[in-house]
Scaffold this active site. Structure first.
Site, PDB file in Angstrom:
ATOM      1  N   SER A  80      46.527 110.470  17.967  1.00 59.83           N
ATOM      2  CA  SER A  80      47.759 111.142  18.408  1.00 59.83           C
ATOM      3  C   SER A  80      48.638 111.455  17.198  1.00 59.83           C
ATOM      4  CB  SER A  80      48.531 110.172  19.311  1.00 59.83           C
ATOM      5  OG  SER A  80      48.805 108.996  18.555  1.00 59.83           O
ATOM      6  N   GLY A  81      49.776 112.109  17.464  1.00 63.26           N
ATOM      7  CA  GLY A  81      50.747 112.333  16.388  1.00 63.26           C
ATOM      8  C   GLY A  81      51.223 111.017  15.795  1.00 63.26           C
ATOM      9  N   HIS A  82      51.461 110.048  16.665  1.00 56.53           N
ATOM     10  CA  HIS A  82      51.848 108.703  16.211  1.00 56.53           C
ATOM     11  C   HIS A  82      50.735 108.115  15.333  1.00 56.53           C
ATOM     12  CE1 HIS A  82      53.669 104.769  16.396  1.00 56.53           C
ATOM     13  NE2 HIS A  82      52.662 104.255  17.066  1.00 56.53           N
TER      14      HIS A  82
ATOM     15  N   HIS B 234      59.198  99.327  21.114  1.00 52.12           N
ATOM     16  CA  HIS B 234      59.286 100.455  20.176  1.00 52.12           C
ATOM     17  C   HIS B 234      60.761 100.651  19.815  1.00 52.12           C
ATOM     18  CE1 HIS B 234      58.581 105.062  19.404  1.00 52.12           C
ATOM     19  NE2 HIS B 234      59.102 104.447  18.373  1.00 52.12           N
TER      20      HIS B 234
ATOM     21  N   HIS C  74      69.939  90.843  10.856  1.00 51.54           N
ATOM     22  CA  HIS C  74      69.551  89.424  10.839  1.00 51.54           C
ATOM     23  C   HIS C  74      69.463  88.806  12.240  1.00 51.54           C
ATOM     24  CE1 HIS C  74      73.646  88.097  11.859  1.00 51.54           C
ATOM     25  NE2 HIS C  74      74.003  89.184  11.195  1.00 51.54           N
TER      26      HIS C  74
ATOM     27  N   ILE D 165      65.667 107.222  20.031  1.00 54.96           N
ATOM     28  CA  ILE D 165      66.040 107.654  18.682  1.00 54.96           C
ATOM     29  C   ILE D 165      67.569 107.628  18.488  1.00 54.96           C
ATOM     30  CG2 ILE D 165      66.049 110.135  19.280  1.00 54.96           C
ATOM     31  CD1 ILE D 165      64.476 110.543  16.604  1.00 54.96           C
TER      32      ILE D 165
ATOM     33  N   GLY E 184      51.798 105.483  21.232  1.00 60.30           N
ATOM     34  CA  GLY E 184      53.253 105.317  21.239  1.00 60.30           C
ATOM     35  C   GLY E 184      53.793 104.712  22.523  1.00 60.30           C
TER      36      GLY E 184
HETATM   37  C1  ACO Z   1      58.866 109.821  16.216  1.00 62.21           C
HETATM   38  C2  ACO Z   1      59.244 109.882  17.716  1.00 62.21           C
HETATM   39  O1  ACO Z   1      59.180 110.883  18.364  1.00 62.21           O
HETATM   40  S1  ACO Z   1      59.770 108.411  18.457  1.00 62.21           S
HETATM   41  C3  ACO Z   1      60.174 108.800  20.117  1.00 62.21           C
HETATM   42  C4  ACO Z   1      61.656 108.777  20.347  1.00 62.21           C
HETATM   43  N1  ACO Z   1      61.912 109.146  21.737  1.00 62.21           N
HETATM   44  C5  ACO Z   1      63.115 109.072  22.273  1.00 62.21           C
HETATM   45  O2  ACO Z   1      64.066 108.678  21.624  1.00 62.21           O
HETATM   46  C6  ACO Z   1      63.187 109.478  23.720  1.00 62.21           C
HETATM   47  C7  ACO Z   1      64.435 108.924  24.393  1.00 62.21           C
HETATM   48  N2  ACO Z   1      64.499 109.411  25.750  1.00 62.21           N
HETATM   49  C8  ACO Z   1      65.626 109.799  26.347  1.00 62.21           C
HETATM   50  O3  ACO Z   1      66.727 109.733  25.796  1.00 62.21           O
HETATM   51  C9  ACO Z   1      65.446 110.317  27.761  1.00 62.21           C
HETATM   52  O4  ACO Z   1      66.367 111.377  27.971  1.00 62.21           O
HETATM   53  C10 ACO Z   1      65.622 109.182  28.831  1.00 62.21           C
HETATM   54  C11 ACO Z   1      64.344 108.309  28.791  1.00 62.21           C
HETATM   55  C12 ACO Z   1      66.825 108.333  28.584  1.00 62.21           C
HETATM   56  C13 ACO Z   1      65.775 109.776  30.231  1.00 62.21           C
HETATM   57  O5  ACO Z   1      64.704 110.564  30.544  1.00 62.21           O
HETATM   58  P1  ACO Z   1      64.412 110.876  32.100  1.00 62.21           P
HETATM   59  O6  ACO Z   1      64.079 109.591  32.787  1.00 62.21           O
HETATM   60  O7  ACO Z   1      63.382 111.959  32.130  1.00 62.21           O
HETATM   61  O8  ACO Z   1      65.807 111.337  32.699  1.00 62.21           O
HETATM   62  P2  ACO Z   1      66.443 112.803  32.844  1.00 62.21           P
HETATM   63  O9  ACO Z   1      66.096 113.691  31.688  1.00 62.21           O
HETATM   64  O10 ACO Z   1      66.093 113.273  34.211  1.00 62.21           O
HETATM   65  O11 ACO Z   1      68.003 112.501  32.761  1.00 62.21           O
HETATM   66  C14 ACO Z   1      68.695 111.792  33.758  1.00 62.21           C
HETATM   67  C15 ACO Z   1      70.175 111.928  33.475  1.00 62.21           C
HETATM   68  O12 ACO Z   1      70.496 111.200  32.271  1.00 62.21           O
HETATM   69  C16 ACO Z   1      71.043 112.093  31.287  1.00 62.21           C
HETATM   70  N3  ACO Z   1      70.482 111.700  30.002  1.00 62.21           N
HETATM   71  C17 ACO Z   1      69.163 111.661  29.672  1.00 62.21           C
HETATM   72  N4  ACO Z   1      69.019 111.216  28.423  1.00 62.21           N
HETATM   73  C18 ACO Z   1      70.245 110.968  27.949  1.00 62.21           C
HETATM   74  C19 ACO Z   1      70.719 110.481  26.714  1.00 62.21           C
HETATM   75  N5  ACO Z   1      69.881 110.156  25.737  1.00 62.21           N
HETATM   76  N6  ACO Z   1      72.061 110.338  26.554  1.00 62.21           N
HETATM   77  C20 ACO Z   1      72.911 110.671  27.549  1.00 62.21           C
HETATM   78  N7  ACO Z   1      72.520 111.145  28.761  1.00 62.21           N
HETATM   79  C21 ACO Z   1      71.190 111.274  28.953  1.00 62.21           C
HETATM   80  C22 ACO Z   1      70.616 113.495  31.698  1.00 62.21           C
HETATM   81  O13 ACO Z   1      71.505 114.466  31.212  1.00 62.21           O
HETATM   82  C23 ACO Z   1      70.633 113.365  33.204  1.00 62.21           C
HETATM   83  O14 ACO Z   1      71.976 113.443  33.636  1.00 62.21           O
HETATM   84  P3  ACO Z   1      72.366 114.146  35.063  1.00 62.21           P
HETATM   85  O15 ACO Z   1      71.679 113.311  36.117  1.00 62.21           O
HETATM   86  O16 ACO Z   1      73.854 114.044  35.078  1.00 62.21           O
HETATM   87  O17 ACO Z   1      71.824 115.515  34.975  1.00 62.21           O
END
Ligand code: ACO
Length: 198
Positions: free
Chosen positions: A7-9, A132, A123, A153, A58
């Site tokens: 994967s990308g990870h 993760h 600490h 993130i 991941g």
């Molecule tokens: C190298 C790499 O790639 S490492 C990978 C890093 N990955 C990440 O950081 C992913 C983090 N994921 C998120 O932040 C996602 O938005 C999640 C998991 C919090 C929510 O995802 P889902 O369960 O699909 O929820 P969904 O997108 O339907 O959002 C639900 C509600 O929360 C809100 N919401 C979602 N994420 C966020 C957030 N980060 N901050 C504030 N509000 C948020 C949405 O706007 C929505 O609001 P509404 O109901 O008023 O419309």
């Protein structure tokens, strides 16, 4: 070393292994349409000689499933040379610490965790298995992160907070109070928006 998950990870982890001058024997992936990743062959079954493996998947729950199913493998850990890890930190097998991460004194990191790029874990934190910690997360001192939790993130968590097991902390959240098991919490300050049972 074999990398389980093409994967990308997996690509990022392969490049950490290269930076550590660890020999990569190839990727393992059930998807038979994947034949090559970076410069490495993808095979589709665990070879008998797979003595050293890192699970490069991941998703925390899938990583746990693979670890349970393949419990006879020996799991390695990888720490990018640019990471700064206190000599008083304990890190269990299967965990990867990516470029630029900082882990400070007396923190404990469980098995099969991902401490992603530029994460700061201060600490006396306790990071349980299959967690993760995403890029640019900041955990203050004395934070506990329960098994299987994904901290999104750029999230920040203030000192002494406990985040439960199998939670998701949204990208950019600021966590100022304990979060119960299975919660998805988002925002500033972070509040649960839903719960999952695992
Ligand atoms: C190298 C790499 O790639 S490492 C990978 C890093 N990955 C990440 O950081 C992913 C983090 N994921 C998120 O932040 C996602 O938005 C999640 C998991 C919090 C929510 O995802 P889902 O369960 O699909 O929820 P969904 O997108 O339907 O959002 C639900 C509600 O929360 C809100 N919401 C979602 N994420 C966020 C957030 N980060 N901050 C504030 N509000 C948020 C949405 O706007 C929505 O609001 P509404 O109901 O008023 O419309």
């Amino acid at each position: 070393m074999y990398l389980f998950g093409a994967s990308g990870h997996g690509k990022v982890i392969a490049e950490i292994a290269e930076a550590c001058q660890v020999k990569i024997d190839g990727f393992i992936d059930a998807d038979t349409s994947k034949l090559k990743l970076l410069d490495y062959e993808v095979i589709h079954q665990l070879p008998r000689d797979a003595v050293e493996v890192i699970i490069t998947i991941g998703d925390n729950a899938t990583r746990k499933q693979v670890a349970i199913q393949n419990k006879f493998s020996t799991y390695s850990k990888l720490i990018h040379p640019s990471a700064v890890v206190s000599k008083r930190v304990k890190i269990k097998a299967g965990t990867v610490v990516m470029a630029g991460a900082v882990i400070n004194s007396d923190t404990q990191i469980g098995a099969h965790c991902i401490i992603n790029t530029n994460a700061s874990v201060d600490h006396d934190c306790i990071i349980e298995d299959f967690v993760h910690i995403s890029p640019n997360v900041a955990l203050a001192g004395g934070v506990t992160i329960g098994e299987g939790t994904h901290v999104g993130i750029g999230a920040s968590i203030i000192p002494g907070v406990t985040v439960g097991k199998w939670c998701t902390i949204g990208a950019g959240a600021v966590v100022i109070e304990d979060i119960p098991d299975g919660a998805t919490a988002v925002g500033i300050p972070a509040k649960p928006i839903k719960f999952a049972n695992r």
